[in-house]
Write an enzyme that holds these catalytic residues in place. Structure first.
Site, PDB file in Angstrom:
ATOM      1  N   HIS A   1       8.350   8.489 -27.646  1.00 26.28           N
ATOM      2  CA  HIS A   1       7.369   9.400 -27.049  1.00 26.28           C
ATOM      3  C   HIS A   1       7.669  10.853 -27.387  1.00 26.28           C
ATOM      4  O   HIS A   1       6.777  11.612 -27.791  1.00 26.28           O
ATOM      5  CB  HIS A   1       7.350   9.211 -25.529  1.00 26.28           C
ATOM      6  CG  HIS A   1       6.447  10.181 -24.821  1.00 26.28           C
ATOM      7  ND1 HIS A   1       5.083  10.170 -24.968  1.00 26.28           N
ATOM      8  CD2 HIS A   1       6.735  11.211 -23.977  1.00 26.28           C
ATOM      9  CE1 HIS A   1       4.550  11.138 -24.238  1.00 26.28           C
ATOM     10  NE2 HIS A   1       5.528  11.785 -23.634  1.00 26.28           N
TER      11      HIS A   1
ATOM     12  N   GLU B   1      10.293  17.622 -24.952  1.00 26.43           N
ATOM     13  CA  GLU B   1       9.635  17.985 -23.692  1.00 26.43           C
ATOM     14  C   GLU B   1      10.210  19.284 -23.132  1.00 26.43           C
ATOM     15  O   GLU B   1       9.511  20.042 -22.459  1.00 26.43           O
ATOM     16  CB  GLU B   1       9.784  16.855 -22.677  1.00 26.43           C
ATOM     17  CG  GLU B   1       9.079  15.554 -23.054  1.00 26.43           C
ATOM     18  CD  GLU B   1       7.576  15.589 -22.806  1.00 26.43           C
ATOM     19  OE1 GLU B   1       7.047  16.634 -22.380  1.00 26.43           O
ATOM     20  OE2 GLU B   1       6.929  14.551 -23.043  1.00 26.43           O
TER      21      GLU B   1
ATOM     22  N   LYS C   1       3.679  11.453 -11.077  1.00 24.14           N
ATOM     23  CA  LYS C   1       2.827  10.622 -11.917  1.00 24.14           C
ATOM     24  C   LYS C   1       3.520   9.285 -12.165  1.00 24.14           C
ATOM     25  O   LYS C   1       4.658   9.245 -12.624  1.00 24.14           O
ATOM     26  CB  LYS C   1       2.552  11.303 -13.263  1.00 24.14           C
ATOM     27  CG  LYS C   1       1.357  12.206 -13.279  1.00 24.14           C
ATOM     28  CD  LYS C   1       1.040  12.621 -14.713  1.00 24.14           C
ATOM     29  CE  LYS C   1      -0.200  13.488 -14.777  1.00 24.14           C
ATOM     30  NZ  LYS C   1      -0.516  13.886 -16.165  1.00 24.14           N
TER      31      LYS C   1
ATOM     32  N   GLU D   1      -3.663  17.101 -10.775  1.00 26.05           N
ATOM     33  CA  GLU D   1      -4.311  17.429 -12.049  1.00 26.05           C
ATOM     34  C   GLU D   1      -5.826  17.585 -11.901  1.00 26.05           C
ATOM     35  O   GLU D   1      -6.599  17.108 -12.722  1.00 26.05           O
ATOM     36  CB  GLU D   1      -3.982  16.350 -13.088  1.00 26.05           C
ATOM     37  CG  GLU D   1      -3.997  16.841 -14.531  1.00 26.05           C
ATOM     38  CD  GLU D   1      -3.436  15.816 -15.490  1.00 26.05           C
ATOM     39  OE1 GLU D   1      -4.215  15.041 -16.056  1.00 26.05           O
ATOM     40  OE2 GLU D   1      -2.204  15.801 -15.676  1.00 26.05           O
TER      41      GLU D   1
ATOM     42  N   HIS E   1       0.187  16.228 -26.260  1.00 29.35           N
ATOM     43  CA  HIS E   1       0.136  14.823 -25.870  1.00 29.35           C
ATOM     44  C   HIS E   1      -1.142  14.110 -26.308  1.00 29.35           C
ATOM     45  O   HIS E   1      -1.141  12.895 -26.458  1.00 29.35           O
ATOM     46  CB  HIS E   1       0.308  14.694 -24.351  1.00 29.35           C
ATOM     47  CG  HIS E   1       1.716  14.888 -23.893  1.00 29.35           C
ATOM     48  ND1 HIS E   1       2.424  16.032 -24.145  1.00 29.35           N
ATOM     49  CD2 HIS E   1       2.562  14.074 -23.193  1.00 29.35           C
ATOM     50  CE1 HIS E   1       3.639  15.930 -23.609  1.00 29.35           C
ATOM     51  NE2 HIS E   1       3.740  14.753 -23.041  1.00 29.35           N
TER      52      HIS E   1
ATOM     53  N   LYS F   1       8.108  22.673 -14.352  1.00 31.63           N
ATOM     54  CA  LYS F   1       7.190  21.616 -13.942  1.00 31.63           C
ATOM     55  C   LYS F   1       6.869  21.711 -12.459  1.00 31.63           C
ATOM     56  O   LYS F   1       5.720  21.526 -12.052  1.00 31.63           O
ATOM     57  CB  LYS F   1       7.760  20.241 -14.273  1.00 31.63           C
ATOM     58  CG  LYS F   1       6.769  19.132 -13.936  1.00 31.63           C
ATOM     59  CD  LYS F   1       6.974  17.880 -14.724  1.00 31.63           C
ATOM     60  CE  LYS F   1       5.818  16.907 -14.509  1.00 31.63           C
ATOM     61  NZ  LYS F   1       5.990  15.643 -15.248  1.00 31.63           N
TER      62      LYS F   1
ATOM     63  N   ASN G   1       0.209  18.572 -20.734  1.00 29.65           N
ATOM     64  CA  ASN G   1      -0.147  17.639 -21.803  1.00 29.65           C
ATOM     65  C   ASN G   1      -0.176  18.301 -23.173  1.00 29.65           C
ATOM     66  O   ASN G   1      -0.722  17.718 -24.127  1.00 29.65           O
ATOM     67  CB  ASN G   1      -1.516  17.013 -21.505  1.00 29.65           C
ATOM     68  CG  ASN G   1      -1.455  16.049 -20.340  1.00 29.65           C
ATOM     69  OD1 ASN G   1      -0.762  15.052 -20.390  1.00 29.65           O
ATOM     70  ND2 ASN G   1      -2.176  16.370 -19.275  1.00 29.65           N
TER      71      ASN G   1
ATOM     72  N   HIS H   1      -0.236  10.714 -27.952  1.00 28.98           N
ATOM     73  CA  HIS H   1      -0.637   9.399 -27.436  1.00 28.98           C
ATOM     74  C   HIS H   1      -1.423   8.611 -28.472  1.00 28.98           C
ATOM     75  O   HIS H   1      -1.308   7.377 -28.545  1.00 28.98           O
ATOM     76  CB  HIS H   1      -1.451   9.568 -26.153  1.00 28.98           C
ATOM     77  CG  HIS H   1      -0.632   9.988 -24.978  1.00 28.98           C
ATOM     78  ND1 HIS H   1      -1.191  10.447 -23.803  1.00 28.98           N
ATOM     79  CD2 HIS H   1       0.708  10.022 -24.769  1.00 28.98           C
ATOM     80  CE1 HIS H   1      -0.245  10.751 -22.950  1.00 28.98           C
ATOM     81  NE2 HIS H   1       0.928  10.505 -23.515  1.00 28.98           N
TER      82      HIS H   1
ATOM     83  N   ARG I   1      -2.056  21.726 -14.203  1.00 28.98           N
ATOM     84  CA  ARG I   1      -1.190  20.598 -14.541  1.00 28.98           C
ATOM     85  C   ARG I   1      -1.563  19.983 -15.891  1.00 28.98           C
ATOM     86  O   ARG I   1      -0.703  19.395 -16.557  1.00 28.98           O
ATOM     87  CB  ARG I   1      -1.228  19.537 -13.434  1.00 28.98           C
ATOM     88  CG  ARG I   1      -0.256  18.403 -13.705  1.00 28.98           C
ATOM     89  CD  ARG I   1       0.070  17.589 -12.478  1.00 28.98           C
ATOM     90  NE  ARG I   1       1.074  16.585 -12.819  1.00 28.98           N
ATOM     91  CZ  ARG I   1       1.784  15.894 -11.941  1.00 28.98           C
ATOM     92  NH1 ARG I   1       1.596  16.095 -10.648  1.00 28.98           N
ATOM     93  NH2 ARG I   1       2.672  15.016 -12.329  1.00 28.98           N
TER      94      ARG I   1
ATOM     95  N   ARG J   1       0.811  -1.229   0.000  1.00 27.78           N
ATOM     96  CA  ARG J   1       0.000   0.000   0.000  1.00 27.78           C
ATOM     97  C   ARG J   1       0.841   1.274   0.000  1.00 27.78           C
ATOM     98  O   ARG J   1       0.378   2.341   0.398  1.00 27.78           O
ATOM     99  CB  ARG J   1      -0.986   0.013   1.173  1.00 27.78           C
ATOM    100  CG  ARG J   1      -2.052  -1.082   1.078  1.00 27.78           C
ATOM    101  CD  ARG J   1      -3.170  -0.841   2.076  1.00 27.78           C
ATOM    102  NE  ARG J   1      -4.241  -1.800   1.895  1.00 27.78           N
ATOM    103  CZ  ARG J   1      -4.343  -2.930   2.590  1.00 27.78           C
ATOM    104  NH1 ARG J   1      -3.419  -3.232   3.494  1.00 27.78           N
ATOM    105  NH2 ARG J   1      -5.363  -3.748   2.369  1.00 27.78           N
TER     106      ARG J   1
END
Length: 393
Positions: A291, A209, A167, A261, A273, A251, A270, A277, A266, A145
């Site tokens: 990527h 990026e 993330k 987000e 993106h 960032k 993207n 994606h 935030r 956990r």
């Protein structure tokens, strides 16, 4: 306030010189309350990893997660640093590549950690690029956990983006990064010296990026990249450190305002993106399209869409495309094989994007360079026309 890069910072990041460290190593503090942590940026950081992470370990035992490519290059250096600091470790070496961010590898990794009797006071160390960082971070968020983890990113993309902000996750057959958790690291060690071992293609993929931060809200940084991007890619130490540090500041500022987000800022990270994606999913994550290459194409498409909607001057969109092309990044779909590509499948991939609300994709668009914002009301016909034109080019 002004940071040491010469660009503006917000309230989420602060700098400090690092006493006892070599010249050129700097510490960036990410302010997230009880989840705050430091990022060390500079050449030679990896060799000091044991000493630097010692202060955040709750127990002197770590589990290093890496891939075969990175292990061959850097695991021995990290092992010496851990030995010097008296830190016990186990290393798990996984296959390299995007396909490692999968349910199968995640299950195998968690089972291996449990078999080796990981305890809640132990720490996972992610040594590698974005794939390893995301997978190891998700394992750290999940096993028992949740246990602590440290990011040691070894690619440009990981140093400037995926290692910062918490993330974590894996890919699904339905799309990229659709399964995961927010789990902040205890420490990030970005050794800019290890970037010398990357191929030109990997450097370029990460550089996309870096450009993203200039396009979001730092137009002066984009202008600096236009003048100095070649030095960053050619390995000029000061230029490379400045690019990594400024990206981390950018960032950190956004993450401090919107950690999970939820409130909006935030999501700006993207930029490009949603398109990227979809392209990656269509290529099957098989290395045909990295990527960062997909992000470069995606940012060009976002610029074009912004122009078509009257938000961005054509000359600014041309500036974006020209800079990416000048350094050697792809700017259109002509970079990719065209077998069986069609607009309908790309739109279907985009419909699975995490930013979908009430069945509509929220796009990150630009009101000029440095003016990124969220647009929830783009007509599907406009996106379809854009993709049709891109595929015909």
């Amino acid at each position: 306030m002004n940071d040491q890069t010469g660009f503006e910072t917000g309230t989420g990041a602060s700098f400090a010189a690092v006493s006892g460290e070599p010249s050129g190593v700097e510490r960036l503090h990410v302010d997230l309350g009880t989840r705050s942590y430091d990022i060390y940026v500079g050449s030679g950081v990896l060799a000091r990893a044991g000493a630097l992470m010692g202060a955040v370990l709750r127990r002197k035992r770590v589990f290093v997660i890496t891939d075969q490519t990175v292990a061959d290059l850097h695991l021995a250096t990290l092992a010496r640093a851990l030995d010097d600091a008296g830190i016990a470790y186990e290393a798990f070496v996984l296959p390299a590549g995007e396909k490692t961010k999968s349910w199968a590898q995640f299950q195998q990794l968690v089972d291996s950690l449990l078999e080796h009797r990981i305890e809640r006071r132990d720490t996972i160390v992610a040594l590698g690029g974005g794939v390893i960082g995301d997978l190891a971070g998700f394992a750290a968020a999940s096993v028992l956990r949740g246990v602590d983890y440290v990011q040691i990113p070894t690619t440009v993309l990981a140093q400037v983006d995926s290692s910062v902000g918490g993330k974590t996750g894996i890919n699904s057959p339905h799309g990229k990064n659709l399964v995961g958790a927010f789990h902040q690291p205890r420490l990030v060690l970005a050794d800019t010296g290890v970037l010398d071992t990357l191929s030109k293609r990997e450097l370029l993929a990460g550089y996309a990026e870096v450009v993203k931060y200039g396009l979001i809200d730092r137009p002066e940084f984009f202008s600096w990249l236009e003048a100095n991007g070649a030095d960053v890619l050619d390995g000029r130490a000061e230029a490379r450190r400045k690019a990594v540090l400024t990206s981390c500041v950018a960032k950190a500022d956004i993450v401090a305002r919107d950690e999970t987000e939820r409130s909006g800022p935030r999501v700006l990270l993207n930029l490009g993106h949603t398109f990227a994606h979809a392209l990656e999913a269509e290529c099957g994550y098989a290395g045909q399209l990295l990527h960062g290459e997909a992000v470069a194409i995606g940012m060009c498409l976002a610029s074009d869409l912004s122009t078509e909607l009257g938000l961005m001057a054509r000359e600014e969109a041309v500036r974006v495309r020209n800079h990416l092309a000048a350094v050697g990044l792809p700017t259109g779909l002509d970079h990719l094989p065209r077998q069986n590509w069609n607009v309908k499948r790309l739109l279907d991939h985009m419909s699975r994007d995490k930013k979908v609300q009430d069945g509509r994709v929220t796009f990150v668009l630009m009101k000029g360079i440095g003016g990124a914002y969220l647009e929830p009301d783009v007509a599907p016909e406009a996106v379809e026309a854009l993709l049709t034109q891109a595929l015909a080019a």
